[in-house]
Structures are given as structure tokens and as C-alpha cells.
Design a protein around this motif. Sequence first.
Motif, short mmCIF file in Angstrom:
data_model
loop_
_atom_site.label_atom_id
_atom_site.label_comp_id
_atom_site.label_asym_id
_atom_site.label_seq_id
_atom_site.Cartn_x
_atom_site.Cartn_y
_atom_site.Cartn_z
N MET A 41 0.81 -1.20 0.00
CA MET A 41 0.00 0.00 0.00
C MET A 41 0.85 1.27 0.00
N PHE A 42 1.90 1.31 0.83
CA PHE A 42 2.75 2.48 0.93
C PHE A 42 4.12 2.19 0.34
N ALA A 43 4.17 1.41 -0.69
CA ALA A 43 5.43 0.93 -1.24
C ALA A 43 6.11 1.98 -2.12
N ILE A 44 7.43 1.91 -2.11
CA ILE A 44 8.25 2.66 -3.04
C ILE A 44 8.93 1.61 -3.90
N PRO A 45 8.82 1.70 -5.22
CA PRO A 45 9.42 0.67 -6.07
C PRO A 45 10.89 0.44 -5.74
N GLY A 46 11.25 -0.83 -5.57
CA GLY A 46 12.63 -1.21 -5.28
C GLY A 46 13.04 -1.08 -3.82
N LYS A 47 12.13 -0.68 -2.95
CA LYS A 47 12.46 -0.51 -1.53
C LYS A 47 11.48 -1.31 -0.68
N GLN A 48 12.02 -2.16 0.21
CA GLN A 48 11.16 -2.93 1.10
C GLN A 48 10.57 -2.02 2.17
N ALA A 49 9.35 -2.36 2.62
CA ALA A 49 8.68 -1.56 3.65
C ALA A 49 9.46 -1.59 4.96
N VAL A 50 9.95 -2.76 5.34
CA VAL A 50 10.79 -2.91 6.53
C VAL A 50 11.99 -3.77 6.15
N THR A 51 13.04 -3.67 6.94
CA THR A 51 14.20 -4.53 6.76
C THR A 51 14.46 -5.26 8.06
N MET A 52 15.23 -6.34 7.99
CA MET A 52 15.58 -7.12 9.16
C MET A 52 17.10 -7.25 9.23
N THR A 53 17.64 -7.16 10.42
CA THR A 53 19.05 -7.47 10.59
C THR A 53 19.21 -8.97 10.43
N PRO A 54 20.42 -9.45 10.18
CA PRO A 54 20.62 -10.90 10.09
C PRO A 54 20.15 -11.64 11.35
N ARG A 55 20.35 -11.05 12.53
CA ARG A 55 19.89 -11.68 13.79
C ARG A 55 18.37 -11.80 13.83
N MET A 112 1.67 2.49 7.17
CA MET A 112 2.19 3.85 7.13
C MET A 112 3.04 4.18 8.34
N PHE A 113 2.82 3.50 9.47
CA PHE A 113 3.59 3.75 10.69
C PHE A 113 4.92 3.00 10.69
N LEU A 114 5.00 1.89 9.97
CA LEU A 114 6.17 1.03 10.02
C LEU A 114 7.11 1.18 8.82
N PHE A 115 6.72 1.94 7.82
CA PHE A 115 7.53 2.07 6.62
C PHE A 115 8.91 2.62 6.99
N GLY A 116 9.97 1.93 6.57
CA GLY A 116 11.34 2.35 6.84
C GLY A 116 11.93 1.77 8.12
N THR A 117 11.18 0.93 8.81
CA THR A 117 11.62 0.36 10.08
C THR A 117 12.62 -0.78 9.86
N GLU A 118 13.62 -0.83 10.71
CA GLU A 118 14.56 -1.96 10.75
C GLU A 118 14.21 -2.78 11.99
N ILE A 119 14.01 -4.08 11.79
CA ILE A 119 13.73 -4.99 12.90
C ILE A 119 15.04 -5.66 13.29
N ASP A 120 15.36 -5.60 14.58
CA ASP A 120 16.57 -6.22 15.10
C ASP A 120 16.16 -7.21 16.18
N TYR A 121 17.07 -8.10 16.55
CA TYR A 121 16.84 -9.04 17.64
C TYR A 121 18.05 -8.97 18.55
N GLU A 122 17.83 -8.62 19.81
CA GLU A 122 18.91 -8.45 20.77
C GLU A 122 18.82 -9.48 21.88
N THR A 123 19.96 -9.96 22.30
CA THR A 123 20.05 -10.86 23.44
C THR A 123 20.99 -10.23 24.46
N THR A 124 20.50 -10.02 25.67
CA THR A 124 21.32 -9.49 26.75
C THR A 124 21.33 -10.51 27.89
#
Length: 118
Positions: free
Chosen positions: A1-15, A76-88
Motif C-alpha cells: 500500500m505504501f510501497a516505493i518501487p525497489g524498496k522494502q517496507a521494513v528490513t531485518m538485521t541478520p539476527r 504507514m507507521f512502520l515504513f522504513g523500520t529496521e527490525i533487530d533481535y537483541e540478546t542481553t
Amino acid sequence: MFAIPGKQAVTMTPRAAAQISKLMESAGHAGLRIGVKKGGCAGMEYTMEYVDQPDPNDEVVEQDGARVLIAPMAQMFLFGTEIDYETTLLESSFKFNNPNVADACGCGESISFKVGGQ
């Protein structure tokens, strides 16, 4: 819905991608849906739930074997978000690095968003 061609809505770190893949595999789900809902001391909270059948209106992001679905009302709230996973020493959790957040509570569980591009 809020897409930009060639760009994912969210990204994920390898973790994050590895953890989401692991959760999908162990539970046999089709993906992990993320969204937002009203609540918390800053006004909004992130939501996460397993998905067996994607909604046709979900934005689907696949990366390194992980599948994240973005609920229609949250796109629309999450566009451009990077999802990470942290372990402490005390916890393991997903973290959302979201450029649309204007403020967050002290614990980081609750957020508010920029209004009108401010």
C-alpha cells in the motif's frame, strides 16, 4: 500500500531474520505479522503474532528465509523500520528501529508517531 518501487517496507538485521526463520520453522507458521495498536503510556504499542494464512492486504517482506507481514493499518507507521533481535543477560527481544517514532516511553514498549511529517 505504501510501497516505493525497489524498496522494502521494513528490513531485518541478520539476527532478526534468523530468529524469525527459527520461530516460523519450529511452530510451522507462514510468517510473523507486525502491527501497531493504541495503548501504553506513549499512546501506541507494537504487536506481533504468528500467521498461518496471510491477509491479502498484508505487505509481505521476505529476507533470508524470514517472512514478515505488515498489517494494513500499520503500514504507514512502520515504513522504513529496521527490525533487530537483541540478546542481553536479562532478556532476548525484537527491537524496532523506526524513523517514524517521535517519542517513546522509558521502557521502550510504548511509542508515539510524528504527526503530519513533523
